[in-house]
Design a protein around this motif. Structure first.
Motif, PDB file in Angstrom:
ATOM      1  N   ASP A   1      -3.073   3.458 -17.114  1.00 20.72           N
ATOM      2  CA  ASP A   1      -2.859   2.095 -16.619  1.00 20.72           C
ATOM      3  C   ASP A   1      -1.918   2.045 -15.418  1.00 20.72           C
ATOM      4  OD1 ASP A   1      -4.471   0.928 -18.503  1.00 20.72           O
ATOM      5  OD2 ASP A   1      -2.845   0.395 -19.857  1.00 20.72           O
ATOM      6  N   THR A   2      -1.463   3.197 -14.920  1.00 25.11           N
ATOM      7  CA  THR A   2      -0.457   3.215 -13.867  1.00 25.11           C
ATOM      8  C   THR A   2      -0.893   4.116 -12.717  1.00 25.11           C
ATOM      9  OG1 THR A   2       0.767   5.154 -14.649  1.00 25.11           O
ATOM     10  CG2 THR A   2       1.312   3.040 -15.694  1.00 25.11           C
ATOM     11  N   ASP A   3      -0.032   4.244 -11.752  1.00 26.72           N
ATOM     12  CA  ASP A   3      -0.287   5.168 -10.648  1.00 26.72           C
ATOM     13  C   ASP A   3       0.381   6.515 -10.880  1.00 26.72           C
ATOM     14  OD1 ASP A   3      -1.851   3.397  -9.233  1.00 26.72           O
ATOM     15  OD2 ASP A   3      -0.134   2.495  -8.220  1.00 26.72           O
ATOM     16  N   GLY A   4       0.992   6.720 -12.038  1.00 31.76           N
ATOM     17  CA  GLY A   4       1.598   8.009 -12.380  1.00 31.76           C
ATOM     18  C   GLY A   4       0.529   9.039 -12.682  1.00 31.76           C
ATOM     19  N   THR A   5       0.975  10.243 -13.044  1.00 33.33           N
ATOM     20  CA  THR A   5       0.048  11.329 -13.369  1.00 33.33           C
ATOM     21  C   THR A   5       0.485  12.025 -14.653  1.00 33.33           C
ATOM     22  OG1 THR A   5      -0.390  11.724 -11.029  1.00 33.33           O
ATOM     23  CG2 THR A   5      -0.969  13.486 -12.544  1.00 33.33           C
ATOM     24  N   ASP A   6      -0.476  12.285 -15.520  1.00 31.69           N
ATOM     25  CA  ASP A   6      -0.240  13.099 -16.712  1.00 31.69           C
ATOM     26  C   ASP A   6      -0.808  14.482 -16.475  1.00 31.69           C
ATOM     27  OD1 ASP A   6       1.002  11.258 -18.619  1.00 31.69           O
ATOM     28  OD2 ASP A   6      -0.896  10.170 -18.489  1.00 31.69           O
ATOM     29  N   GLU A   7      -0.200  15.477 -17.144  1.00 34.14           N
ATOM     30  CA  GLU A   7      -0.662  16.858 -16.990  1.00 34.14           C
ATOM     31  C   GLU A   7      -0.739  17.538 -18.350  1.00 34.14           C
ATOM     32  OE1 GLU A   7       1.845  18.977 -14.288  1.00 34.14           O
ATOM     33  OE2 GLU A   7       1.540  17.547 -12.675  1.00 34.14           O
ATOM     34  N   ASP A   8      -1.682  18.459 -18.446  1.00 38.67           N
ATOM     35  CA  ASP A   8      -1.782  19.382 -19.577  1.00 38.67           C
ATOM     36  C   ASP A   8      -1.905  18.661 -20.913  1.00 38.67           C
ATOM     37  OD1 ASP A   8      -1.569  21.325 -17.638  1.00 38.67           O
ATOM     38  OD2 ASP A   8       0.592  21.478 -17.843  1.00 38.67           O
TER      39      ASP A   8
ATOM     40  N   ARG B   1      -6.616   7.589 -24.721  1.00 39.96           N
ATOM     41  CA  ARG B   1      -6.380   7.613 -23.280  1.00 39.96           C
ATOM     42  C   ARG B   1      -5.099   8.370 -22.989  1.00 39.96           C
ATOM     43  NH1 ARG B   1      -2.434   4.191 -21.298  1.00 39.96           N
ATOM     44  NH2 ARG B   1      -1.767   2.500 -22.667  1.00 39.96           N
ATOM     45  N   ASN B   2      -4.964   8.763 -21.740  1.00 44.28           N
ATOM     46  CA  ASN B   2      -3.703   9.370 -21.329  1.00 44.28           C
ATOM     47  C   ASN B   2      -2.711   8.263 -20.982  1.00 44.28           C
ATOM     48  OD1 ASN B   2      -5.509   9.069 -18.949  1.00 44.28           O
ATOM     49  ND2 ASN B   2      -3.741   9.843 -17.815  1.00 44.28           N
ATOM     50  N   ALA B   3      -1.423   8.587 -21.051  1.00 41.18           N
ATOM     51  CA  ALA B   3      -0.362   7.587 -20.896  1.00 41.18           C
ATOM     52  C   ALA B   3      -0.381   6.905 -19.539  1.00 41.18           C
ATOM     53  CB  ALA B   3       1.002   8.237 -21.150  1.00 41.18           C
TER      54      ALA B   3
ATOM     55  N   VAL C   1      -2.568   7.195 -27.514  1.00 39.12           N
ATOM     56  CA  VAL C   1      -2.098   7.458 -26.152  1.00 39.12           C
ATOM     57  C   VAL C   1      -1.376   8.806 -26.098  1.00 39.12           C
ATOM     58  CG1 VAL C   1      -0.677   6.613 -24.259  1.00 39.12           C
ATOM     59  CG2 VAL C   1      -1.871   4.978 -25.743  1.00 39.12           C
ATOM     60  N   LEU C   2      -1.895   9.698 -25.254  1.00 47.35           N
ATOM     61  CA  LEU C   2      -1.329  11.042 -25.099  1.00 47.35           C
ATOM     62  C   LEU C   2      -0.640  11.175 -23.748  1.00 47.35           C
ATOM     63  CD1 LEU C   2      -4.345  13.073 -26.459  1.00 47.35           C
ATOM     64  CD2 LEU C   2      -2.168  12.748 -27.597  1.00 47.35           C
ATOM     65  N   ALA C   3       0.619  11.600 -23.780  1.00 41.72           N
ATOM     66  CA  ALA C   3       1.384  11.856 -22.555  1.00 41.72           C
ATOM     67  C   ALA C   3       1.232  13.322 -22.159  1.00 41.72           C
ATOM     68  CB  ALA C   3       2.851  11.506 -22.787  1.00 41.72           C
ATOM     69  N   SER C   4       1.835  13.683 -21.056  1.00 40.13           N
ATOM     70  CA  SER C   4       1.802  15.073 -20.587  1.00 40.13           C
ATOM     71  C   SER C   4       2.244  16.019 -21.697  1.00 40.13           C
ATOM     72  CB  SER C   4       2.731  15.236 -19.389  1.00 40.13           C
ATOM     73  OG  SER C   4       2.218  14.549 -18.281  1.00 40.13           O
ATOM     74  N   GLY C   5       1.511  17.138 -21.839  1.00 37.29           N
ATOM     75  CA  GLY C   5       1.817  18.116 -22.880  1.00 37.29           C
ATOM     76  C   GLY C   5       1.296  17.731 -24.251  1.00 37.29           C
ATOM     77  N   GLY C   6       0.573  16.615 -24.345  1.00 40.79           N
ATOM     78  CA  GLY C   6       0.099  16.120 -25.633  1.00 40.79           C
ATOM     79  C   GLY C   6      -1.100  16.874 -26.165  1.00 40.79           C
ATOM     80  N   VAL C   7      -1.185  16.926 -27.491  1.00 40.64           N
ATOM     81  CA  VAL C   7      -2.308  17.561 -28.190  1.00 40.64           C
ATOM     82  C   VAL C   7      -2.776  16.616 -29.289  1.00 40.64           C
ATOM     83  CG1 VAL C   7      -3.050  19.480 -29.659  1.00 40.64           C
ATOM     84  CG2 VAL C   7      -1.475  19.905 -27.755  1.00 40.64           C
TER      85      VAL C   7
ATOM     86  N   ASN D   1      -6.006   9.620 -13.714  1.00 40.28           N
ATOM     87  CA  ASN D   1      -4.773  10.129 -13.103  1.00 40.28           C
ATOM     88  C   ASN D   1      -4.192  11.266 -13.939  1.00 40.28           C
ATOM     89  OD1 ASN D   1      -4.966   8.197 -11.086  1.00 40.28           O
ATOM     90  ND2 ASN D   1      -3.593   6.764 -12.102  1.00 40.28           N
ATOM     91  N   ALA D   2      -4.968  12.299 -14.135  1.00 36.67           N
ATOM     92  CA  ALA D   2      -4.522  13.414 -14.965  1.00 36.67           C
ATOM     93  C   ALA D   2      -4.974  14.739 -14.375  1.00 36.67           C
ATOM     94  CB  ALA D   2      -5.056  13.268 -16.386  1.00 36.67           C
ATOM     95  N   ALA D   3      -4.208  15.774 -14.682  1.00 34.53           N
ATOM     96  CA  ALA D   3      -4.540  17.132 -14.252  1.00 34.53           C
ATOM     97  C   ALA D   3      -4.392  18.075 -15.434  1.00 34.53           C
ATOM     98  CB  ALA D   3      -3.615  17.575 -13.117  1.00 34.53           C
ATOM     99  N   GLY D   4      -5.318  19.012 -15.565  1.00 37.43           N
ATOM    100  CA  GLY D   4      -5.233  19.984 -16.646  1.00 37.43           C
ATOM    101  C   GLY D   4      -5.530  19.366 -17.995  1.00 37.43           C
ATOM    102  N   VAL D   5      -6.738  18.839 -18.159  1.00 37.23           N
ATOM    103  CA  VAL D   5      -7.142  18.206 -19.418  1.00 37.23           C
ATOM    104  C   VAL D   5      -8.288  19.008 -20.017  1.00 37.23           C
ATOM    105  CG1 VAL D   5      -8.062  16.114 -20.487  1.00 37.23           C
ATOM    106  CG2 VAL D   5      -6.448  15.932 -18.581  1.00 37.23           C
ATOM    107  N   VAL D   6      -8.197  19.284 -21.336  1.00 35.73           N
ATOM    108  CA  VAL D   6      -9.248  19.992 -22.050  1.00 35.73           C
ATOM    109  C   VAL D   6      -9.730  19.112 -23.194  1.00 35.73           C
ATOM    110  CG1 VAL D   6      -9.812  22.000 -23.463  1.00 35.73           C
ATOM    111  CG2 VAL D   6      -8.329  22.257 -21.461  1.00 35.73           C
ATOM    112  N   LEU D   7     -11.015  18.790 -23.199  1.00 36.37           N
ATOM    113  CA  LEU D   7     -11.676  18.115 -24.310  1.00 36.37           C
ATOM    114  C   LEU D   7     -12.726  19.085 -24.829  1.00 36.37           C
ATOM    115  CD1 LEU D   7     -10.567  15.569 -22.686  1.00 36.37           C
ATOM    116  CD2 LEU D   7     -12.472  14.358 -23.700  1.00 36.37           C
TER     117      LEU D   7
END
Length: 194
Positions: free
Chosen positions: A114-121, A109-111, A82-88, A167-173
């Motif tokens: 499972d929620t209505d929050g948003t992860d970034e970068d 997955r991003n943190a 599980v990766l939160a905002s700013g995670g690599v 629910n994420a913005a600024g994701v690079v795979l």
């Protein structure tokens, strides 16, 4: 928080990633050995493998950014990374990370998936990834037939791919190989700047 552009630049090469990320091998003492049966072509084979889930959790808790060097052995996980905002998550291109049979979740997955929050970068780079799902509806799915976003009660059903980004913005795979994975390699929902 750093911009996605800065994160990508800092993790362009293995040498750079090793400097800004914590090495998952630092937590190898948290790994455990297990045995199970894997099916391919209807034939079961006993496998003994090392489960790295707790090592990933500890590394992410310490730094939020993880470097996985080249490994000849397969790194098995039994829950999503599980990766939160700013995670690599930077994985050597030849390192194999497989979902242990019977787990029935996505792999990364991003943190806020499972929620209505948003992860970034978030940056995910490299690796050879497999859910060991050769046949989604037969014995060769290795118990990974209808994945969830986590093992919890509130997990999103139908998340049986390798990467779930919601629910994420600024994701690079980039730079990864996905193999033996049904039905999704990358599952996206409500994402911006992917």
């Amino acid at each position: 928080m750093e911009s996605i552009e800065n994160l990508v630049k800092k993790c362009e090469t293995e040498k750079e990633a090793a400097q800004v990320c914590v090495n998952v091998n630092k937590y190898s003492s948290l790994c455990r050995e297990e045995e199970w049966t894997e099916y391919c072509g209807g034939v079961g084979k006993k496998v003994k493998g090392t489960i790295w889930t707790e090592a990933f959790i500890a590394a992410l808790r310490e730094n939020g950014r993880v470097y996985v060097p080249q490994s000849d052995a397969i790194l098995y996980i039994d829950a999503p990374i599980v990766l939160a905002s700013g995670g690599v998550l930077w994985v050597h291109p030849k390192t194999r990370i497989f979902l242990r049979p019977g787990v029935n979740t996505c792999m990364v997955r991003n943190a806020c998936a499972d929620t209505d929050g948003t992860d970034e970068d978030i940056v995910i780079r490299g690796g050879i990834w497999s859910t060991l799902t050769h046949d989604l509806f037969g014995v060769d799915n290795n118990g990974n037939d209808r994945g969830r976003s986590s093992k919890g009660e509130e997990a999103l059903p139908g998340s049986h791919g390798v990467f779930l980004i919601r629910n994420a913005a600024g994701v690079v795979l980039s730079g990864m190989t996905i193999t033996e994975c049904a039905a999704f390699g990358v599952q996206l929902n409500a994402c911006r700047k992917f």
